[in-house]
Design an enzyme around this catalytic site. Structure first.
Site, PDB file in Angstrom:
ATOM      1  N   SER A 165      16.068 -13.046 -41.075  1.00 37.36           N
ATOM      2  CA  SER A 165      16.385 -11.764 -40.395  1.00 37.36           C
ATOM      3  C   SER A 165      17.158 -10.924 -41.215  1.00 37.36           C
ATOM      4  O   SER A 165      17.931 -11.630 -42.096  1.00 37.36           O
ATOM      5  CB  SER A 165      16.751 -12.120 -39.123  1.00 37.36           C
ATOM      6  OG  SER A 165      17.359 -10.831 -38.514  1.00 37.36           O
ATOM      7  N   TYR A 178      23.619 -16.048 -34.519  1.00 36.70           N
ATOM      8  CA  TYR A 178      22.123 -15.656 -34.867  1.00 36.70           C
ATOM      9  C   TYR A 178      22.312 -15.390 -36.418  1.00 36.70           C
ATOM     10  O   TYR A 178      21.383 -15.877 -37.251  1.00 36.70           O
ATOM     11  CB  TYR A 178      21.557 -14.667 -33.992  1.00 36.70           C
ATOM     12  CG  TYR A 178      20.112 -14.329 -34.499  1.00 36.70           C
ATOM     13  CD1 TYR A 178      19.834 -13.182 -35.370  1.00 36.70           C
ATOM     14  CD2 TYR A 178      18.941 -14.932 -34.048  1.00 36.70           C
ATOM     15  CE1 TYR A 178      18.702 -12.718 -35.709  1.00 36.70           C
ATOM     16  CE2 TYR A 178      17.892 -14.892 -34.309  1.00 36.70           C
ATOM     17  CZ  TYR A 178      17.703 -13.558 -35.133  1.00 36.70           C
ATOM     18  OH  TYR A 178      16.285 -13.240 -35.637  1.00 36.70           O
TER      19      TYR A 178
END
Lengths: 533, 185
Positions: A165, A178
């Site tokens: 990501s 995350y």
């Protein structure tokens, strides 16, 4: 269905929904057998619904035919499950070729309010699970390699794709766990690529920016999406990506065939398992100065990282990815940050520095060794083009205002360089063009997306010539290996200039021992040049 | 001992002008003219060959086959190279090294780009050339320019490189001696 992945077996974690589902569909559409691993938990990792994976597998079966997909409904976030998954693939489909680590959960919170238990859960699912699966699968992939699963051309398969990501690269508000997990996944990808390069297994990371994940209705995400929409109206960012886009990228990585059969992680600044390339010599007609410098370095950089070409290029590439710096003309360069300007200057200098005068290419020994007028004149032109590359980079350097003395070898040095390894045969020249020019292609390839457009354009002009030069090597190799004598001469040339292709002394020793024990010839085996078909 | 003198720019300027105005590869495959035959004969004579037949290649595939023919003459190539080296030694003794090589490099770099484009144009027009053959043609023409410049700088007016260049300038490509014939394309 193109059948590109016919006979391949894939595992897709988080394959029941969103991007993972699209990846699974893409792989099945290309002919792969897929295990859809998804426990059906919520986006926060809570609960579970085995029907998610089962439904996805069933629908894939309906589309591609029975037996195309299989559901696996356990959570992948524990060490033993990775092995279970791989065992299932081997038992059901006969092996494992592709691993897509896509499963992820979100437990967003500001770092000063985050619960350590949430941190652990996110790291376990988003990072540790990927390691567990790679750990289990890579051993099987290596064994498959040794067992010749790839067929007569040798095993050059094994693809690991980690879905990362942009949060892992740049961070994101409230996503400490995350973003950390995804950043860790970048590192895991790089090291996996290095560790498995010898087995011709690639590892790549794909970051599908701002995709519509399955959590599109998650309140936090929805707010962020609305914010982005507002921002997009102002700055005209590219349209929002769809899960299908991420799947397309992952699918490309899954069936990407590395250049020259070399397992090369793409999109990541990891040096390919480069062999020692010949030194620059005006006799070789190839710009071996850079190769020589590369050859002196270990494959895994351990020193002077900030000065390596690869590192500098990766910095430029990063700038390209962010779009934060785009320099369209030489004139605009003066407004770019100093670090950027210096990085560009170093890149240009590294290509411009050259020890010989262009007209001296007509004295190349390779021309004399070439067996026919056709080969002689072709060598003339190829050598001229090689020199021309230096000229182009130097001209750009002059336009950029780089002092002349930075683009020539050390002061007082004669322009006619010494020949550390003078060419002795035509076969040596062919071997160099065949192998070293592939390294040239890799280097110029790095510049094709440079944000400094004059350098990008120069690379684009150079690339077709580099490709032609490598083709030159391939064509004459094909010619040479038609006879046993030619093949032996070429092998000798490869052994001379690319000695790391030889087995280690320990391996030679083992081979000799085996040969002695079996009463066969004691000559140690070397890397053979495979005939081209 | 030869005295080192400044590089005469006018010589190379003239070569550059001749390179720019030449009809590179414009007459490939065309029937030979008397002028072509005369230049070919001068070329052979300057290389020390007795009168040989002049052959012609009609198209690119035939030219490629002749350039790869097993009975091509290494003697022809070696005689050219021997003359070129002798002339180069003479020029190197006469002019400053840096000035000489810089000028030759500028000339051959420009000529290389020019003749490559001309060869590609000719190949496109004739429609049957392999991509590599265009590079071969460009290599041959660039070498001819370089040889001419070296000969002129060495003060040699009767070298084979004069007549060789004239053939190129007239749109031909001398492919060399194959068997007992000098082949022109």
């Amino acid at each position: 269905m193109s059948g590109l992945l016919q006979g391949r077996v894939a595992i897709v974690t988080g394959g029941g929904r969103g991007i993972g589902r699209a990846i699974a569909e893409s792989l099945v559409a290309e002919g792969a057998k897929v295990i859809v691993a998804d426990n059906g938990a919520s986006i926060s990792g809570d609960g579970g619904d085995p029907e998610v994976a089962r439904t996805a597998a069933k629908e894939l079966d309906n589309k591609a035919g029975a037996g195309s997909a299989l559901a696996f409904t356990e959570s992948v976030a524990s060490p033993g499950v990775g092995k279970q998954l791989v065992d299932l693939a081997v038992k059901t489909f006969g092996g494992i070729d592709i691993v897509v680590n896509n499963a992820a959960i979100l437990r967003d919170a500001f770092v000063f309010r985050a619960d350590p238990a949430d941190w652990d859960a996110v790291i376990r699912t988003n990072l540790s699970a990927a390691f567990y699966l790679i750990n289990a699968a890579s051993g099987v992939m290596r064994d498959q390699s040794k067992a010749g699963r790839g067929g007569k051309d040798g095993y050059d398969w094994g693809r690991i794709v980690n879905i990362v990501s942009s949060a892992g690269l740049y961070g994101n508000l409230g996503q400490a766990a995350y973003a950390s997990a995804k950043a860790g996944l970048f590192g895991l990808t790089r090291v996996t690529a290095m560790d498995l390069a010898r087995a011709q297994i690639t590892a790549n990371a794909v970051a599908p920016f701002a995709a519509h994940p399955r959590d599109r209705h998650h309140p936090t995400r929805q707010r962020r999406a609305e914010d982005l929409q507002g921002a997009r109206a102002q700055d005209r960012r590219p349209p929002r990506r769809q899960p299908r886009d991420g799947a397309l990228l992952a699918g490309r990585q899954a069936h990407h065939r590395p250049a020259a059969g070399r397992a090369r992680p793409r999109g990541l600044p990891v040096r390919p398992a480069a062999t020692r390339c010949p030194p620059r010599s005006r006799r070789t007609g190839c710009s071996g100065r850079r190769h020589r410098r590369q050859a002196r370095r270990p494959v895994h950089r351990s020193h002077d990282r900030s000065r390596s070409l690869q590192y500098r290029t990766s910095r430029l590439r990063r700038a390209t990815m962010t779009g934060s710096i785009v320099v369209k003309t030489v004139e605009e360069l003066k407004d770019a940050p100093e670090e950027y300007r210096e990085a560009v200057a170093k890149l240009v200098i590294s290509h411009a520095v050259n020890e010989l005068y262009g007209a001296q290419v007509f004295d190349e020994p390779a021309i004399a060794y070439a067996p026919t007028p056709y080969a002689k004149w072709l060598t003339c032109r190829v050598a001229m083009e090689e020199y021309g590359h230096h000229v182009r980079f130097k001209q750009l350097g002059v336009q950029m205002g780089i002092p002349e003395e930075r683009m020539v070898p050390g002061t007082g040095k004669r322009p006619l360089s010494i020949f550390e390894f003078p060419l002795k045969t035509w076969e040596e020249f062919v071997a160099i063009k065949l192998l070293a020019d592939l390294a040239e292609i890799l280097q110029v390839e790095d510049l094709l997306h440079c944000t400094f457009h004059p350098l990008r354009n120069l690379a684009r002009a150079t690339m077709p010539e580099e490709r032609f030069h490598a083709q030159f090597g391939e064509d004459f190799t094909a010619e040479l290996i038609k006879t046993p004598e030619g093949k032996a001469s070429l092998q000798a040339a490869i052994d001379e200039y690319f000695p790391t292709c030889r087995p280690s002394s320990a391996a030679r020793s083992r081979a000799t021992t085996r040969s002695s024990a079996s009463g066969t010839s004691s000559s140690a085996p070397t890397t053979r040049c495979a005939p081209t078909s | 001992m030869t005295q080192i003198v400044a590089l005469p720019c006018t010589i190379l300027d003239r070569v550059t002008a001749e390179v720019r105005s030449a009809s590179w590869f414009a007459a490939l495959g065309e029937p030979l003219t008397d002028g072509d035959r005369a230049d070919a004969a001068s070329y052979l004579l300057a290389l020390g060959f007795d009168a040989l037949d002049i052959g012609i290649a009609h198209d690119w595939p035939e030219a490629e086959a002749l350039l790869k023919a097993p009975d091509w003459s290494p003697v022809w190539w070696d005689r050219e190279e021997a003359q070129r080296r002798a002339l180069l030694n003479h020029a190197e003794a006469r002019y400053p090294e840096h000035a000489l090589w810089t000028a030759l490099t500028e000339l051959t770099t420009e000529a290389g780009e020019l003749v490559h484009g001309k060869a590609a144009t000719a190949a496109g027009r004739m429609g049957d050339a392999a991509k590599a053959s265009i590079h071969v043609a460009a290599g041959a023409a660039s070498q001819a320019v370089y040889q001419l410049a070296v000969a002129r700088l060495a003060g040699e007016q009767a070298s084979p490189f004069e007549s060789k260049f004239r053939l190129f300038a007239a749109g031909r490509w001398p492919l060399g001696i194959v068997g007992t014939r000098l082949i022109l394309f």
